[in-house]
Each structure stands twice: as structure tokens, then as C-alpha cells.
Design an enzyme around this catalytic site. Structure first.
Site, short mmCIF file in Angstrom:
data_model
loop_
_atom_site.label_atom_id
_atom_site.label_comp_id
_atom_site.label_asym_id
_atom_site.label_seq_id
_atom_site.Cartn_x
_atom_site.Cartn_y
_atom_site.Cartn_z
N HIS A 78 13.92 56.49 34.79
CA HIS A 78 13.11 57.70 34.70
C HIS A 78 11.65 57.40 35.07
O HIS A 78 11.04 58.11 35.88
CB HIS A 78 13.15 58.26 33.27
CG HIS A 78 14.42 58.95 32.91
ND1 HIS A 78 15.06 59.82 33.76
CD2 HIS A 78 15.16 58.92 31.76
CE1 HIS A 78 16.16 60.29 33.16
NE2 HIS A 78 16.25 59.75 31.96
N HIS B 197 18.20 52.94 31.84
CA HIS B 197 18.18 54.40 31.94
C HIS B 197 16.74 54.91 31.84
O HIS B 197 16.29 55.72 32.65
CB HIS B 197 19.04 54.99 30.82
CG HIS B 197 19.09 56.49 30.80
ND1 HIS B 197 20.23 57.20 31.15
CD2 HIS B 197 18.16 57.43 30.46
CE1 HIS B 197 19.98 58.49 31.04
NE2 HIS B 197 18.75 58.65 30.60
N GLU B 198 16.02 54.42 30.83
CA GLU B 198 14.64 54.87 30.63
C GLU B 198 13.72 54.33 31.72
O GLU B 198 12.82 55.03 32.20
CB GLU B 198 14.13 54.43 29.25
CG GLU B 198 14.88 55.06 28.08
CD GLU B 198 14.87 56.58 28.15
OE1 GLU B 198 13.87 57.16 28.59
OE2 GLU B 198 15.89 57.19 27.75
#
Length: 231
Positions: free
Chosen positions: A35, A31-32
């Protein structure tokens, strides 16, 4: 995890813990990473320069976020640093797309876990009756890991700061509203987790979570069936 502990079933505790551990080491760091990777596509290398352009879970580890994952099934990592001032083109679009990349990565991972679950079930039928308990636990772990990833995606799409949904909503919100809400984002986040712990959000989130998960299962059923015809 709390409900698993209260169930008193060793099998339930085992597969719940394994599923959450899998999410901790896959869904949350990806998820990170998503980004940071997306922000770099728009011209911002802040994540890479700070050593956060990685799927290594320890680079993104947050103690409280991990605790919340195991307590209520919704966790988080240290946010990847992003500087929209480095974005090329429309900064609002860059912020929104970068924010969307995180939840989207969780949905992709959830879909892959569902596929693996379907193939594991198929393999269990092919190898029947070889160690069915092992296959049952594997299927339960994969299904729960998919479910938690879907939950992470849906939770992060809630349009409140500091969640990704708020940054996506920033495409259409006036700047003064954004600044006002961001000023109190810590309190809003705390309130969200209190609502989660009190099961206030569990019903609407659960409905959305089950709908997406069932959709993935329906989509992947032909994949497993087609694979079964080949073996």
C-alpha cells in the site's frame, strides 16, 4: 488454529501454527508495505515519513489483528497512513490502485509459497526415503501459508469499508455513499469478524480460496516438473 487445536493432532497444531506465523511475518507486513509503496508511486510519501515503508512486521503489528489471524485465519495490521490529497493525477484511480496493491501482494506471496511447496515435494521424491516426515511438514506449512495468503487477498477484496475492495469500488461509487458507509466502518468491520467467527462467510470464502489455490497449483506443476528434469 482453533480447528487445529480441536483436532487433537500435535502435527496439525504444529504446522498450522508455523504457517500462521509465516503469514504474520511475511504476508501481512508485505500487504501494508505494498500500500505504502504504491501510494508513493502516485506522489504520496506519508507512509515513508511515518516510518511505515518497511516490511518489518513489528512496524505494522496490531494485537487484535494478530489474534484474529490465529483464531479465524484472517488477520490484519495497522493500516499504513496514506494521504490521497498528495496523489498526482486522478485521485480516485490512485486510491483504487493503492488499495489493490495489498491483496495483489498476498496473491504473489501465495504463488511463491505454492512454487516452494512444489519444489519441496520434488526434492522429497529425489531424496526419498530421507526423513520424509520433515518434507511432509514443510509441504503442509507452505501449502497452508499459501492458502491463508489467498484468503487474506479475497477477504480484503470484499467491497465493504474499511476493506480494500471498498476503496476499489470507490472508482464508481458516488461520494455521498462512500461517506455514509465510512461513517459506520468500525461496526461493519466488527460484523465481518463476527460472521467469520460464526463460519457464515467460511463457505463462499472457502470456495474462492480453493479455486485460486488450485489454479496456482495447476500453473506451478509444470515448473516443478521442468525443474525435476534438470536435477
Amino acid at each position: 488454529m482453533l480447528s487445529a487445536l480441536f483436532s487433537g493432532s500435535l502435527i496439525t497444531i504444529l504446522y498450522t501454527f508455523l504457517a500462521l506465523a509465516i503469514v504474520l511475518f511475511t504476508g501481512i507486513p508485505f500487504h501494508e508495505f505494498a500500500h505504502g509503496w504504491t501510494a508513493e508511486r502516485f506522489g504520496d510519501r506519508t507512509a515513508r515519513l511515518s516510518g511505515r515503508m518497511t516490511v518489518n512486521p513489528f512496524a505494522h503489528f496490531d494485537a487484535f489483528g494478530t489474534l484474529m489471524l490465529f483464531l479465524v485465519g484472517i488477520g490484519f495490521a495497522k493500516p499504513v497512513p496514506i494521504n490521497p490529497n498528495n496523489f498526482k493525477g486522478n485521485k480516485k484511480v490512485g486510491i483504487a490502485v493503492t488499495a489493490l496493491a495489498g491483496p495483489l501482494s498476498n496473491l504473489i506471496i501465495a504463488f511463491l509459497f505454492v512454487v516452494l511447496g512444489q519444489l519441496t515435494a520434488l526434492l522429497a521424491n529425489v531424496l526419498y526415503p530421507v526423513n520424509q516426515d520433515f518434507f511432509v511438514i514443510c509441504i503442509l506449512v507452505l501449502r497452508l501459508a499459501a492458502q491463508v495468503n489467498v484468503g487474506l487477498a479475497i477477504f480484503n477484496l470484499i467491497p465493504l469499508p474499511p476493506l480494500d475492495g471498498w476503496r476499489i469500488l470507490g472508482l464508481v461509487l458516488p461520494a455521498k455513499w462512500q461517506f455514509f458507509a465510512m461513517k459506520y466502518q468500525q461496526y461493519i468491520m466488527l460484523l465481518l469478524f463476527v460472521l467469520l467467527a460464526a463460519n457464515v462467510l467460511s463457505t463462499p470464502l472457502g470456495i474462492a480460496q480453493r479455486w485460486v489455490l488450485n489454479l496456482f497449483i495447476d500453473i506451478t506443476s509444470p515448473i516443478a516438473t521442468g525443474f525435476g528434469l534438470l536435477v
